[in-house]
Write a protein that holds these residues in place. Structure first.
Motif, PDB file in Angstrom:
ATOM      1  N   GLY A   1      -6.264  69.011  71.584  1.00 34.14           N
ATOM      2  CA  GLY A   1      -5.308  69.826  72.329  1.00 34.14           C
ATOM      3  C   GLY A   1      -4.336  68.961  73.100  1.00 34.14           C
ATOM      4  N   ARG A   2      -4.126  67.727  72.667  1.00 28.06           N
ATOM      5  CA  ARG A   2      -3.247  66.815  73.392  1.00 28.06           C
ATOM      6  C   ARG A   2      -1.882  66.718  72.725  1.00 28.06           C
ATOM      7  N   GLY A   3      -1.722  67.417  71.593  1.00 29.65           N
ATOM      8  CA  GLY A   3      -0.422  67.417  70.938  1.00 29.65           C
ATOM      9  C   GLY A   3       0.120  68.831  70.874  1.00 29.65           C
TER      10      GLY A   3
ATOM     11  N   GLY B   1       3.359  73.742  77.995  1.00 28.77           N
ATOM     12  CA  GLY B   1       3.367  73.652  76.535  1.00 28.77           C
ATOM     13  C   GLY B   1       2.025  73.358  75.914  1.00 28.77           C
ATOM     14  N   ARG B   2       0.997  73.224  76.725  1.00 29.54           N
ATOM     15  CA  ARG B   2      -0.330  73.009  76.133  1.00 29.54           C
ATOM     16  C   ARG B   2      -0.909  74.365  75.761  1.00 29.54           C
ATOM     17  N   SER B   3      -1.374  74.502  74.521  1.00 28.99           N
ATOM     18  CA  SER B   3      -2.068  75.749  74.227  1.00 28.99           C
ATOM     19  C   SER B   3      -3.556  75.484  74.355  1.00 28.99           C
TER      20      SER B   3
ATOM     21  N   VAL C   1      -9.136  67.744  82.985  1.00 23.65           N
ATOM     22  CA  VAL C   1      -8.867  66.809  81.899  1.00 23.65           C
ATOM     23  C   VAL C   1      -7.516  67.165  81.260  1.00 23.65           C
ATOM     24  N   GLY C   2      -6.658  66.145  81.140  1.00 22.44           N
ATOM     25  CA  GLY C   2      -5.336  66.370  80.572  1.00 22.44           C
ATOM     26  C   GLY C   2      -4.273  66.759  81.581  1.00 22.44           C
ATOM     27  N   SER C   3      -4.619  66.800  82.860  1.00 26.64           N
ATOM     28  CA  SER C   3      -3.639  67.239  83.860  1.00 26.64           C
ATOM     29  C   SER C   3      -2.655  66.119  84.210  1.00 26.64           C
ATOM     30  N   GLY C   4      -2.892  64.916  83.723  1.00 23.33           N
ATOM     31  CA  GLY C   4      -1.932  63.834  83.926  1.00 23.33           C
ATOM     32  C   GLY C   4      -2.198  62.987  85.163  1.00 23.33           C
ATOM     33  N   LYS C   5      -3.481  62.694  85.403  1.00 26.16           N
ATOM     34  CA  LYS C   5      -3.832  61.871  86.564  1.00 26.16           C
ATOM     35  C   LYS C   5      -3.343  60.434  86.394  1.00 26.16           C
ATOM     36  N   THR C   6      -3.391  59.950  85.148  1.00 26.57           N
ATOM     37  CA  THR C   6      -3.031  58.548  84.911  1.00 26.57           C
ATOM     38  C   THR C   6      -1.610  58.247  85.370  1.00 26.57           C
ATOM     39  N   LEU C   7      -0.695  59.140  85.026  1.00 26.13           N
ATOM     40  CA  LEU C   7       0.696  58.894  85.356  1.00 26.13           C
ATOM     41  C   LEU C   7       0.905  58.903  86.876  1.00 26.13           C
TER      42      LEU C   7
ATOM     43  N   GLY D   1       2.114  70.062  90.477  1.00 22.91           N
ATOM     44  CA  GLY D   1       0.794  69.576  90.874  1.00 22.91           C
ATOM     45  C   GLY D   1       0.783  68.053  90.949  1.00 22.91           C
ATOM     46  N   GLN D   2       1.390  67.414  89.967  1.00 22.17           N
ATOM     47  CA  GLN D   2       1.456  65.947  89.974  1.00 22.17           C
ATOM     48  C   GLN D   2       2.289  65.450  91.152  1.00 22.17           C
ATOM     49  N   LEU D   3       3.418  66.130  91.390  1.00 18.59           N
ATOM     50  CA  LEU D   3       4.295  65.706  92.489  1.00 18.59           C
ATOM     51  C   LEU D   3       3.616  65.851  93.843  1.00 18.59           C
TER      52      LEU D   3
ATOM     53  N   PHE E   1       9.227  63.169  80.313  1.00 20.35           N
ATOM     54  CA  PHE E   1       9.050  64.587  80.661  1.00 20.35           C
ATOM     55  C   PHE E   1       9.098  64.748  82.170  1.00 20.35           C
ATOM     56  N   LYS E   2       9.188  66.017  82.587  1.00 23.38           N
ATOM     57  CA  LYS E   2       9.218  66.308  84.021  1.00 23.38           C
ATOM     58  C   LYS E   2       7.797  66.320  84.567  1.00 23.38           C
ATOM     59  N   LEU E   3       7.596  65.722  85.734  1.00 24.55           N
ATOM     60  CA  LEU E   3       6.272  65.799  86.360  1.00 24.55           C
ATOM     61  C   LEU E   3       6.011  67.243  86.771  1.00 24.55           C
TER      62      LEU E   3
HETATM   63  P1  ADP Z   1      -6.142  62.962  82.611  1.00 24.74           P
HETATM   64  O1  ADP Z   1      -5.786  63.679  83.865  1.00 24.74           O
HETATM   65  O2  ADP Z   1      -7.196  63.687  81.845  1.00 24.74           O
HETATM   66  O3  ADP Z   1      -6.481  61.532  82.826  1.00 24.74           O
HETATM   67  P2  ADP Z   1      -3.888  61.940  81.204  1.00 24.74           P
HETATM   68  O4  ADP Z   1      -3.378  61.210  82.378  1.00 24.74           O
HETATM   69  O5  ADP Z   1      -4.575  61.156  80.148  1.00 24.74           O
HETATM   70  O6  ADP Z   1      -4.865  63.076  81.690  1.00 24.74           O
HETATM   71  O7  ADP Z   1      -2.700  62.798  80.600  1.00 24.74           O
HETATM   72  C1  ADP Z   1      -2.856  63.552  79.432  1.00 24.74           C
HETATM   73  C2  ADP Z   1      -1.617  63.527  78.576  1.00 24.74           C
HETATM   74  O8  ADP Z   1      -0.574  64.272  79.194  1.00 24.74           O
HETATM   75  C3  ADP Z   1      -1.067  62.127  78.364  1.00 24.74           C
HETATM   76  O9  ADP Z   1      -0.710  62.010  77.015  1.00 24.74           O
HETATM   77  C4  ADP Z   1       0.140  62.088  79.285  1.00 24.74           C
HETATM   78  O10 ADP Z   1       1.136  61.218  78.806  1.00 24.74           O
HETATM   79  C5  ADP Z   1       0.615  63.517  79.256  1.00 24.74           C
HETATM   80  N1  ADP Z   1       1.361  63.949  80.443  1.00 24.74           N
HETATM   81  C6  ADP Z   1       1.127  63.548  81.714  1.00 24.74           C
HETATM   82  N2  ADP Z   1       1.966  64.183  82.566  1.00 24.74           N
HETATM   83  C7  ADP Z   1       2.741  65.013  81.834  1.00 24.74           C
HETATM   84  C8  ADP Z   1       3.790  65.957  82.136  1.00 24.74           C
HETATM   85  N3  ADP Z   1       4.196  66.154  83.386  1.00 24.74           N
HETATM   86  N4  ADP Z   1       4.349  66.632  81.109  1.00 24.74           N
HETATM   87  C9  ADP Z   1       3.913  66.432  79.855  1.00 24.74           C
HETATM   88  N5  ADP Z   1       2.948  65.575  79.490  1.00 24.74           N
HETATM   89  C10 ADP Z   1       2.338  64.878  80.459  1.00 24.74           C
END
Ligand code: ADP
Ligand code: MG
Length: 703
Positions: A594-596, A465-467, A310-316, A272-274, A267-269
């Motif tokens: 809400g993660r799917g 796409g998150r509701s 939570v869920g904002s994608g910090k891990t990536l 905010g992530q970038l 997916f596209k970052l």
């Molecule tokens: P947190 O910030 O709470 O640690 P996560 O890093 O666990 O959140 O990310 C939550 C979910 O969103 C994961 O399943 C991850 O793969 C997904 N995700 C991360 N970045 C994106 C993105 N840019 N677009 C869509 N899904 C993403």
């Protein structure tokens, strides 16, 4: 023969023992209460003031209001009302009438208060048909101090446990301070270099706060002192930053060039992530280790907090910064990624290998539960440097692991780790970079103070796409049943989170055990399992894996599922006794669903009929930032700062201080440390250390 004491001038830095009436015993007690010098005593500020020019004649008081009376005592008596309750009645009078003061159990007053003496009496009036009563009032003998002090705002000092241990009541503190102010030599109390107007202002404010001339000047004095206190606190914060990074610097606020992700992702970052990633990478690049690592690095290592809901994608973001660091910026240097639970650490490793299969063989995991043979193999890969990306739990710093060259530490869910944990991991490298991931966004006032020694990056948006999770409040588990059945019928899964593992005598909260009984009884033929911190790793792993593989429909757990667990097919989160959790924690738990793509729900169960105001706040918003601000207002900072508690004990710490004041104080603190002359720097340093008192050492160590 009466002793005549001719007071010599007192200086701010004089020891308390130099004050008249303060002998060796009192000195010791004062020292124990944190008062070494005259200055320390003056730093106990009044919490309110009485305008003793404005007394009310007894005949003019109204029911239910508070008044200050200037009255004489006619008589005082005490009688037993019942066991454990003695009532003290005193009749006071002025030229216009009489009033009865009532206290409970304060029998010492019958000895202390003297008929025909004059008193200030302050309290709330109850007026009945033929009686005026003032209940449990503050009372103080009128003494004309030097015959002049009755016409100003009188400071009222709060009672202070440590001072009362030193046998200093609020009244005697006022006397002591008054005595100090009568004979203090302000002029000579500051080092010569500080005797210009700016610093004199602090001393004037100090006098004003104890002896205000007017409401307006008092207001100004309070601001000046709040600013001074905050400057001291910020000097501490900047010093801590210097100690941790080796450099005295202000947190960075420049916008770096946008980083382009070189790896294909599903997916596209988000922007905010970038943005966050660009800041992290610019920071890492700035302190690139020199070719010859014998010499010190030219810039401090990164010391950064990554915030995001939570869920904002910090891990990536963390993964990508690891890759860039170990492959581009500092080839061969290793990264450690530490998570608070084994479930989470394994999940991170699995995700890393899924996202970046090309580097899967460079990643390993270290956990406490590994068998000896596996451990040996992993340790080997780490020691030789063939493992570049080392995931793990606490075992990362506990086990005897030697890195070939650890250059970057990432701490997930930082609030779960103590400072010493981080330090132990940190010490496995030479000044490695640090990135802390925080579970919740931290309000600005906290990131300027408790986290003020770090740079911060914020992911300010959610992946598209998150509701939002729909949150409702129910009175019992029973009323949540229809919702559970609906989700299960749709093939989705459900979490039930409880505050306790098993039944407790102390609290009537629902336990995991009890919830399991409820499920068996009300939802027969549903597959479920329990997950708690009391299970072994193997058991937990089995349960988690079965839940992910959809062999289990319901997972009944404690807050062990709070952190990071990811199962997109789980769409309903039920939280028992929701009121016993903090808002941010509830928000974290809610973040498990809400993660799917399917719509998700969260049901908060509150058995009591009391107001559920807090829960309603949670139901009304999915914005973690808003919730953490609310948490801060309602519960204070404890839940948000995790183990980083020591700064909270600083007398000048308050999360209610306006952000602007903190920001300005930080700038001033930096000036003092960098451009002001040494004498000024020294003076502030001494005051700063004193202002921290006993917590200085732990604060400096980052606790
Ligand atoms: P947190 O910030 O709470 O640690 P996560 O890093 O666990 O959140 O990310 C939550 C979910 O969103 C994961 O399943 C991850 O793969 C997904 N995700 C991360 N970045 C994106 C993105 N840019 N677009 C869509 N899904 C993403
Ligand atoms: Mg996370």
């Amino acid at each position: 023969m009466p002793r005549l004491i001719k007071l010599s001038k007192i200086l701010l830095d004089d020891p308390v023992s130099s004050l008249p009436g303060v002998g060796p015993k009192k000195t010791e007690a004062l020292n124990k209460a944190g008062c070494l010098t005259v200055f320390d005593i003056l730093r106990f500020y009044p919490t309110k003031y009485q305008d003793r020019r404005k007394t009310t004649p007894v005949s003019n008081v109204e029911n239910g209001k508070m008044y200050l009376l200037r009255v004489k005592l006619e008589s005082i008596k005490s009688y037993f009302a019942r066991r454990g309750l003695t009532v003290i009645n005193a009749i006071f009078y002025d030229n216009f009438g009489k009033i009865t003061a009532k206290w409970f159990n304060k029998t010492y007053l019958t000895k202390q208060l003297l008929p025909n003496s004059e008193y200030w009496v302050f309290g709330t009036i109850t007026k009945s048909a033929n009686q005026l009563i003032i209940s449990n009032p503050e009372v103080e003998k009128i003494e004309e101090i030097n015959g002049k002090r009755a016409d100003v705002l009188t400071p009222i000092y709060p009672s202070n446990a440590r001072l009362s241990e030193a046998n200093i009541s609020p009244l005697s503190l006022r006397k002591l301070i008054s005595l100090i102010l009568d004979s203090i030599d302000w002029e000579n109390s500051l080092p010569e270099s500080l005797r210009d107007s700016a610093f004199q202002k602090i001393l004037q404010a100090l006098e004003e706060i104890h002896r205000p001339k007017s409401d307006e000047s008092l207001h100004k004095a309070k601001y000046t002192l709040a600013f001074f206190d905050q400057v001291l606190f910020q000097i501490g914060v900047l010093k801590r930053r210097e100690l941790l990074t080796g450099y005295l610097s202000l947190p960075d606020s420049t916008t770096p060039p946008r980083f382009e992700c070189p790896y294909p992702l599903p997916f596209k970052l988000t922007n905010g992530q970038l943005d966050a990633l660009s800041e992290i990478i610019a920071d890492l690049r700035n302190n690139l280790l020199p070719e010859n690592s014998e010499t010190a690095s030219p810039k401090p290592p990164m010391n950064r907090l990554l915030q995001g809901d939570v869920g904002s994608g910090k891990t990536l973001v963390a993964f990508l910064s690891m890759l860039h660091f170990s492959l581009e910026l500092a080839p061969g240097f290793q990264c450690a990624f530490m998570a608070p639970t084994e479930i989470l650490a394994r999940q991170h490793l699995a995700n890393f290998q899924k996202f970046f299969p090309q580097f899967a063989n460079k990643a390993v995991i270290v956990t406490g539960s590994q068998k000896t043979a596996e451990k040996r193999l992993v340790n080997d890969l780490i020691a030789t440097g063939s493992a570049l990306f080392v995931f793990g739990t606490h075992a990362l710093f506990q086990e005897k692991i030697v890195f070939r060259e650890l250059g970057f530490c990432i701490i997930d869910e930082q609030q779960r780790f103590g400072v010493n944990h981080r330090r132990l991991l940190f010490n496995k490298g030479t000044n490695p970079n640090q990135l802390l991931l925080s579970a919740t966004p931290i309000p600005r006032t906290l990131s300027l103070t408790i986290f003020g020694d770090m740079d911060t990056s914020i992911i300010n948006e959610m992946p598209p796409g998150r509701s939002p999770v729909i949150t409702t409040i129910e009175k019992s588990f029973k009323s949540a049943l229809p919702a559970i059945k609906t989700e299960l019928d749709a093939g989705h899964q459900v979490y039930i989170v409880c505050p306790l593992i098993e039944l407790s005598d102390e609290r009537d909260w629902i336990s995991v055990e009890e919830a399991a009984e409820n499920v068996e009884e009300m939802l027969p033929n549903v597959s479920y399992a329990t997950l708690t911190g009391a299970q072994t790793w193997d058991e937990k792993e089995l349960v988690m894996q079965s839940f992910k593989d959809r062999q289990l429909q319901i997972l009944i757990a404690t807050t062990v599922v709070e952190v990071g667990v990811d199962n997109p097919n789980a769409t309903l989160m039920i939280i028992e006794n929701a009121n016993c959790f903090g808002l941010s924690q509830l928000h974290q738990l809610r973040g498990r669903v809400g993660r799917g793509s399917a719509k998700s729900k969260c049901i908060l169960i509150s058995h009591d009929d009391k107001s559920n105001e807090r829960l309603e706040v949670l139901a009304s918003t999915n914005d973690g930032f808003e919730l953490s601000m609310e948490d801060l207002k309602l519960r204070g900072p404890g839940d948000l700062v995790g183990t980083r508690q020591s700064g909270l004990g600083h007398p000048c710490f308050s999360h209610r201080i306006p952000q602007k004041l903190i920001e300005n104080a930080r700038k001033r603190a930096f000036e003092i440390l960098t451009i002001e002359p040494k004498e000024i720097n020294d003076w502030f340093n001494i005051q700063m250390i004193r202002s921290f008192g006993e917590s200085y050492k732990t604060f400096m160590e980052g606790g």
